[in-house]
Design a protein around this motif. Structure first.
Motif, PDB file in Angstrom:
ATOM      1  N   ARG A   1       5.279  17.785 -20.113  1.00  0.00           N
ATOM      2  CA  ARG A   1       6.623  17.248 -19.866  1.00  0.00           C
ATOM      3  C   ARG A   1       6.978  17.343 -18.384  1.00  0.00           C
ATOM      4  N   HIS A   2       6.562  18.439 -17.750  1.00  0.00           N
ATOM      5  CA  HIS A   2       6.836  18.630 -16.317  1.00  0.00           C
ATOM      6  C   HIS A   2       6.121  17.564 -15.485  1.00  0.00           C
ATOM      7  N   TYR A   3       4.842  17.305 -15.770  1.00  0.00           N
ATOM      8  CA  TYR A   3       4.097  16.287 -15.021  1.00  0.00           C
ATOM      9  C   TYR A   3       4.683  14.901 -15.233  1.00  0.00           C
ATOM     10  N   ARG A   4       5.049  14.597 -16.457  1.00  0.00           N
ATOM     11  CA  ARG A   4       5.601  13.274 -16.745  1.00  0.00           C
ATOM     12  C   ARG A   4       6.969  13.087 -16.086  1.00  0.00           C
ATOM     13  N   GLN A   5       7.784  14.127 -16.093  1.00  0.00           N
ATOM     14  CA  GLN A   5       9.103  14.055 -15.454  1.00  0.00           C
ATOM     15  C   GLN A   5       8.948  13.827 -13.952  1.00  0.00           C
ATOM     16  N   ARG A   6       8.004  14.541 -13.350  1.00  0.00           N
ATOM     17  CA  ARG A   6       7.760  14.369 -11.915  1.00  0.00           C
ATOM     18  C   ARG A   6       7.278  12.948 -11.611  1.00  0.00           C
ATOM     19  N   ALA A   7       6.433  12.399 -12.488  1.00  0.00           N
ATOM     20  CA  ALA A   7       5.926  11.045 -12.291  1.00  0.00           C
ATOM     21  C   ALA A   7       7.052  10.011 -12.388  1.00  0.00           C
ATOM     22  N   ARG A   8       7.989  10.207 -13.312  1.00  0.00           N
ATOM     23  CA  ARG A   8       9.111   9.263 -13.444  1.00  0.00           C
ATOM     24  C   ARG A   8       9.990   9.269 -12.196  1.00  0.00           C
ATOM     25  N   ILE A   9      10.251  10.470 -11.673  1.00  0.00           N
ATOM     26  CA  ILE A   9      11.076  10.573 -10.463  1.00  0.00           C
ATOM     27  C   ILE A   9      10.368   9.919  -9.286  1.00  0.00           C
ATOM     28  N   LEU A  10       9.070  10.218  -9.134  1.00  0.00           N
ATOM     29  CA  LEU A  10       8.311   9.644  -8.022  1.00  0.00           C
ATOM     30  C   LEU A  10       8.196   8.129  -8.139  1.00  0.00           C
ATOM     31  N   GLN A  11       8.092   7.623  -9.358  1.00  0.00           N
ATOM     32  CA  GLN A  11       7.994   6.179  -9.553  1.00  0.00           C
ATOM     33  C   GLN A  11       9.248   5.482  -9.028  1.00  0.00           C
ATOM     34  N   ALA A  12      10.404   6.050  -9.306  1.00  0.00           N
ATOM     35  CA  ALA A  12      11.656   5.463  -8.828  1.00  0.00           C
ATOM     36  C   ALA A  12      11.755   5.544  -7.308  1.00  0.00           C
ATOM     37  N   LEU A  13      11.335   6.679  -6.741  1.00  0.00           N
ATOM     38  CA  LEU A  13      11.427   6.846  -5.288  1.00  0.00           C
ATOM     39  C   LEU A  13      10.432   5.952  -4.549  1.00  0.00           C
ATOM     40  N   VAL A  14       9.253   5.763  -5.101  1.00  0.00           N
ATOM     41  CA  VAL A  14       8.248   4.906  -4.464  1.00  0.00           C
ATOM     42  C   VAL A  14       8.724   3.460  -4.462  1.00  0.00           C
TER      43      VAL A  14
ATOM     44  N   LYS B   1       3.612  10.316  -0.394  1.00  0.00           N
ATOM     45  CA  LYS B   1       2.742  11.474  -0.165  1.00  0.00           C
ATOM     46  C   LYS B   1       2.692  12.372  -1.397  1.00  0.00           C
ATOM     47  N   GLU B   2       3.859  12.617  -1.991  1.00  0.00           N
ATOM     48  CA  GLU B   2       3.912  13.470  -3.175  1.00  0.00           C
ATOM     49  C   GLU B   2       3.180  12.830  -4.350  1.00  0.00           C
ATOM     50  N   ARG B   3       3.257  11.495  -4.466  1.00  0.00           N
ATOM     51  CA  ARG B   3       2.531  10.784  -5.514  1.00  0.00           C
ATOM     52  C   ARG B   3       1.030  11.004  -5.351  1.00  0.00           C
ATOM     53  N   ASP B   4       0.536  10.874  -4.106  1.00  0.00           N
ATOM     54  CA  ASP B   4      -0.893  11.067  -3.854  1.00  0.00           C
ATOM     55  C   ASP B   4      -1.320  12.502  -4.162  1.00  0.00           C
ATOM     56  N   GLU B   5      -0.458  13.470  -3.831  1.00  0.00           N
ATOM     57  CA  GLU B   5      -0.763  14.864  -4.126  1.00  0.00           C
ATOM     58  C   GLU B   5      -0.809  15.116  -5.640  1.00  0.00           C
ATOM     59  N   LEU B   6       0.139  14.525  -6.365  1.00  0.00           N
ATOM     60  CA  LEU B   6       0.158  14.683  -7.824  1.00  0.00           C
ATOM     61  C   LEU B   6      -1.083  14.053  -8.445  1.00  0.00           C
ATOM     62  N   MET B   7      -1.457  12.866  -7.975  1.00  0.00           N
ATOM     63  CA  MET B   7      -2.655  12.198  -8.498  1.00  0.00           C
ATOM     64  C   MET B   7      -3.914  13.026  -8.192  1.00  0.00           C
ATOM     65  N   GLY B   8      -3.975  13.604  -6.979  1.00  0.00           N
ATOM     66  CA  GLY B   8      -5.114  14.439  -6.607  1.00  0.00           C
ATOM     67  C   GLY B   8      -5.204  15.694  -7.463  1.00  0.00           C
TER      68      GLY B   8
END
Length: 195
Positions: A49-62, A71-78
């Protein structure tokens, strides 16, 4: 901040405790992955749930064009790529949102010990780990819920100091009158021998 002596719970109980469909699904997952109790499953769901929540927030910001979010998206993907939850190259935030709890459960040391053929059942894998018979990268790990990353996966084996590392140990033989169940729970899967 909280008192360091009293750590917070790392799981969330279901909002409605008596949902028959959810209980049935949870019990199937407990049996398939050999989990001790539902807290282990809820902890895994909490992490996902934590990873998915972070991905939703980053998707909106990107989408808004935020450079820091890229940068945070790339770090999460890595990070998720190193953990083995996503492919190392070409993963997107939609792939993070498509992850399910079984993807995270399949990265547990207990599951990988069973899948690699070091034990005949997930429960036996849990027992081997708790008793110190399994090592990761040459060091003994006695936590069944340890998340094995992509680099450590080939190094999961019996501990060299363990008596079970001997091929002639009685535990290494198939139980008499029982079949070793596969990951799906139906067909018999012989254990793989280490090379």
């Amino acid at each position: 901040m909280g008192d360091p002596k009293f750590s917070r719970k790392k799981y969330v109980r279901p909002a409605s405790p008596w949902e028959a469909e959810r209980i049935k699904l949870e019990n199937e997952l407990l049996k398939k992955y050999g989990l001790k109790n539902k807290k282990e499953l809820w902890r895994t769901q909490y992490v996902l749930r934590h990873y998915r929540q972070r991905a939703r927030i980053l998707q909106a910001l990107v989408r808004a064009g935020n450079k820091q979010a890229e940068k945070e998206r790339d770090e999460l993907m890595g990070k998720l790529g190193k953990m083995g939850l996503l492919p190392l190259e070409g993963a997107t935030l939609d792939d993070v949102l498509a992850l399910d709890v079984e993807a995270v459960l399949s990265r547990r040391l207990q599951t990988l010990t069973f899948v690699k053929g070091l034990s005949f059942t997930p429960r036996q894998a849990r027992q081997f780990i708790i008793h110190g018979h399994v090592s990761v990268g040459g060091r003994t790990v006695n936590v069944p819920g340890y998340q094995v990353n992509r680099e450590e996966e080939p190094t999961v084996s019996y501990d060299v100091r363990s008596p079970i590392s001997n091929d002639l140990h009685p535990v290494r033989q198939a139980p008499a009158g029982e079949k070793a169940l596969g990951a799906e729970g139906g067909e018999a899967v012989p254990p793989k021998k280490e090379e």
